[in-house]
Design a protein around this motif. Structure first.
Motif, PDB file in Angstrom:
ATOM      1  N   ILE A   1     -14.343  43.764 -83.699  1.00 48.71           N
ATOM      2  CA  ILE A   1     -15.540  43.015 -84.083  1.00 48.71           C
ATOM      3  C   ILE A   1     -16.433  42.863 -82.862  1.00 48.71           C
ATOM      4  O   ILE A   1     -16.008  42.357 -81.822  1.00 48.71           O
ATOM      5  CB  ILE A   1     -15.174  41.629 -84.627  1.00 48.71           C
TER       6      ILE A   1
ATOM      7  N   GLN B   1     -12.593  35.456 -91.150  1.00 46.34           N
ATOM      8  CA  GLN B   1     -12.277  34.313 -90.289  1.00 46.34           C
ATOM      9  C   GLN B   1     -10.775  34.126 -90.146  1.00 46.34           C
ATOM     10  O   GLN B   1     -10.264  33.863 -89.039  1.00 46.34           O
ATOM     11  CB  GLN B   1     -12.923  33.054 -90.868  1.00 46.34           C
TER      12      GLN B   1
ATOM     13  N   ILE C   1      -9.341  36.521 -87.640  1.00 44.79           N
ATOM     14  CA  ILE C   1      -9.616  36.173 -86.246  1.00 44.79           C
ATOM     15  C   ILE C   1      -8.673  35.076 -85.779  1.00 44.79           C
ATOM     16  O   ILE C   1      -8.090  35.150 -84.681  1.00 44.79           O
ATOM     17  CB  ILE C   1     -11.091  35.743 -86.095  1.00 44.79           C
TER      18      ILE C   1
ATOM     19  N   CYS D   1     -11.714  39.162 -81.042  1.00 46.33           N
ATOM     20  CA  CYS D   1     -12.645  40.050 -81.742  1.00 46.33           C
ATOM     21  C   CYS D   1     -12.555  41.475 -81.202  1.00 46.33           C
ATOM     22  O   CYS D   1     -12.640  42.445 -81.974  1.00 46.33           O
ATOM     23  CB  CYS D   1     -14.070  39.510 -81.616  1.00 46.33           C
TER      24      CYS D   1
ATOM     25  N   THR E   1     -19.316  41.182 -80.656  1.00 52.49           N
ATOM     26  CA  THR E   1     -19.930  39.871 -80.488  1.00 52.49           C
ATOM     27  C   THR E   1     -21.133  39.987 -79.549  1.00 52.49           C
ATOM     28  O   THR E   1     -21.254  40.948 -78.782  1.00 52.49           O
ATOM     29  CB  THR E   1     -18.929  38.851 -79.928  1.00 52.49           C
TER      30      THR E   1
ATOM     31  N   SER F   1     -21.576  37.068 -84.402  1.00 54.94           N
ATOM     32  CA  SER F   1     -21.430  38.488 -84.759  1.00 54.94           C
ATOM     33  C   SER F   1     -22.199  38.747 -86.045  1.00 54.94           C
ATOM     34  O   SER F   1     -21.964  38.099 -87.057  1.00 54.94           O
ATOM     35  CB  SER F   1     -19.963  38.883 -84.962  1.00 54.94           C
TER      36      SER F   1
ATOM     37  N   PHE G   1     -12.526  33.680 -78.221  1.00 63.10           N
ATOM     38  CA  PHE G   1     -12.855  34.466 -79.422  1.00 63.10           C
ATOM     39  C   PHE G   1     -13.117  35.929 -79.076  1.00 63.10           C
ATOM     40  O   PHE G   1     -12.769  36.830 -79.849  1.00 63.10           O
ATOM     41  CB  PHE G   1     -14.072  33.874 -80.119  1.00 63.10           C
TER      42      PHE G   1
END
Length: 545
Positions: A185, A457, A460, A180, A187, A339, A176
């Motif tokens: 994004i 979502q 991602i 991200c 995390t 996140s 992930f």
């Protein structure tokens, strides 16, 4: 064995409920030298049975309520409103309360959560702010034993490091993280109330992977820890004694006794100088409503008419699928990466690939993204549910396991007066009392926020070239088992049930502890805030006793 369940004389504080709020508060007061009695409706569970309970939890023939003996007339309820509420899946009655089956994630609310009415024009402001609760958050993290790291750039300010180091990211967290980063994004680690190293006489997590509904190793915190500490400090904890009602004096200004029933059919009155109801967001308002009198015909402490009103939950949003690489699902069993980037500003986009929200950008609730390392079936789960044998079973288990992943989210629900916990006189419990009625539904703002979480979502999973196999959106969402808001706190007695200290506006010696006092719930798991508020309320009670 025979258990003495008779009341004690000369009690300073009577606490109803032995969950996290009640046990922490009882321990703090007993440690300060006060005489405390705790009355708990459910039983004491034998910790030696946890391995057996884990085995039961893995079998498809056992539902979650059965693991903790929920169900029957004692736990009867009704559900009304737009959506069914699965109450007995969401709680445990017993010494330790719902921390016996919780996930164990512990985050502080953000600063915006205390003033969403002022900032965003929805809900209600808290009568306290983050700075008021900040020192108690630190005390709660130490009391529960929190493993975490100061790597969350979106979190509110803190005063010291977590008691233990954070758990390492899971294998799928690394998958992930790459997606991200490509999408802009951020995390970070997840604070967990489970031991990453030995702490407070509990061993470190050994990775059983069940976590819910039972931690067989005891590495995850549950409130039996503080029940034991409270008892060592002199508290008397009585199990299997559901409180039937609270009685008050002739003037209607002070509670005089908690009336409780025993398994033997006896009824007793526990008198005390101060009373604390810490029975959760459903049973706390129910007890107040059952305690109606000529002075309080609509229920005790209910001059505002708000006892039971504004029942609030967190909603789940999720998107999952499969990818062409190993994800090692269920090797951990709890979240290690999240996140909070879209928490304070859910409409925000990123330059790298997440579009900004559209026309409704100014009317969204908070979003907490969770990266699940337990998507898809575990091997034993797949095998037990299959029903087959031999090579065919082995092939089906191998095909079902190993490349699933999912992005979940907790979604803030806008508090609404029409969501409530009431009494259903058409159905009674094992003592002849009306059962709780849960009237619950969603508003348009919450549904929009769920759709926004799904958009993030999907982006991602698309970045990972995943085959999307399922999604939980507004139409099929469900609650996160977080009961909040049924006895909200506030400065105005006409618009709240308790003060910012947790004391009833109507009765000078009645205090309420737990998430029922939350005016709003944000999108953070509530237990750390429950613990912090309980410790703060204990400090205020000490000034009164």
């Amino acid at each position: 064995m025979s258990v003495d369940r008779t009341p004690r004389e000369r009690v300073d504080v009577c606490v109803v409920g032995a969950g996290p709020a009640g046990s922490l508060l009882a321990h703090r007061l007993a440690e300060a030298g006060y005489a405390v009695v705790v009355l708990e409706a459910g039983p004491r569970f034998d910790p030696e049975r946890r391995i057996e309970q884990m085995g039961d939890a893995l079998r498809p023939t056992h539902g979650r309520p059965e693991i903790w003996e929920m169900g029957g007339a004692r736990d009867a309820f009704t559900s009304s409103g737009d959506r069914h509420y699965p109450l007995n899946h969401a709680r445990v009655k017993g010494v330790g309360g719902s921390t016996l089956h919780w996930q164990g994630m512990v985050m502080r609310l953000h600063e915006r959560d205390f003033s969403v009415a002022t900032r965003e024009g929805v809900g209600a402001d808290w009568p306290i702010d983050y700075e008021d609760l900040r020192p108690y958050y630190a005390q709660a993290e130490s009391a529960l034993g929190v493993a975490g790291a100061s790597d969350n750039p979106f979190a509110p300010p803190r005063e010291q490091a977590h008691p233990m180091a954070a758990f390492a990211p899971s294998h799928s967290d690394g998958i992930f993280a790459q997606a991200c980063e490509s999408l802009g994004i951020g995390t970070h680690s997840v604070p967990n109330a489970r031991n990453s190293e030995p702490y407070d006489d509990r061993a470190a997590c050994v990775g059983y992977g069940t976590c819910q509904p039972v931690c067989p190793s005891g590495a995850k915190y549950d409130a039996t820890s503080h029940v034991a500490k409270a008892e060592e400090a002199g508290t008397r904890v009585i199990d299997r004694v559901p409180v039937q009602r609270l009685e008050h004096d002739a003037a209607g200004e002070r509670v005089t006794a908690a009336v409780y029933a025993t398994p033997e059919g006896e009824t007793y009155r526990q008198r005390a100088r101060q009373f604390v109801v810490a029975a959760g967001g459903v049973e706390t308002p129910r007890l107040l409503l059952l305690s109606q009198s000529s002075q309080y015909p609509d229920g005790l402490a209910n001059s505002s008419g708000l006892v039971g009103r504004y029942f609030t939950e967190h909603l789940f949003a999720g998107t999952g699928g499969r990818i062409e690489q190993a994800t090692r699902q269920h090797h951990v069993g709890f979240n290690t990466t999240e996140s909070h980037q879209f928490y304070d500003d859910p409409a925000a986009g990123t330059d790298e690939g997440i579009p900004s929200a559209g026309a409704d950008a100014d009317d969204l609730g908070a979003i907490k993204l969770e990266f699940h390392n337990y998507a898809g079936p575990a091997p034993v789960e797949a095998a037990l549910a299959d029903g087959g044998w031999g090579d065919g079973l082995r092939e089906r288990v191998a095909d079902a396991y190993g490349n699933h992943l999912a992005v979940g989210a907790l979604i803030e629900q806008t508090p609404r007066r029409e969501n409530y916990v009431g009494l259903d006189p058409a159905r009674t419990d094992d003592h002849g009392n009306p059962v709780p009625e849960i009237h619950w539904g969603l508003d348009a703002r919450t549904e929009r926020t769920i759709r926004r979480a799904n958009e993030i979502q999907e982006a991602i999973l698309s970045e990972l070239d995943a085959e999307r196999t399922w999604q939980v959106g507004p139409e099929n969402t469900g609650p996160a088992s977080h009961h909040m808001g049924t006895t909200r706190m506030g400065s105005d007695p006409a618009a709240s049930v308790v003060s910012g200290q947790g004391r009833s506006h109507d009765l000078s010696n009645l205090w309420l502890a737990g998430s029922s006092v939350f005016p709003t719930g944000g999108a953070m798991n509530p237990t750390l805030t429950i613990a912090a508020l309980a410790l703060r309320t204990a400090a205020h009670i000490q000034k009164q006793v």
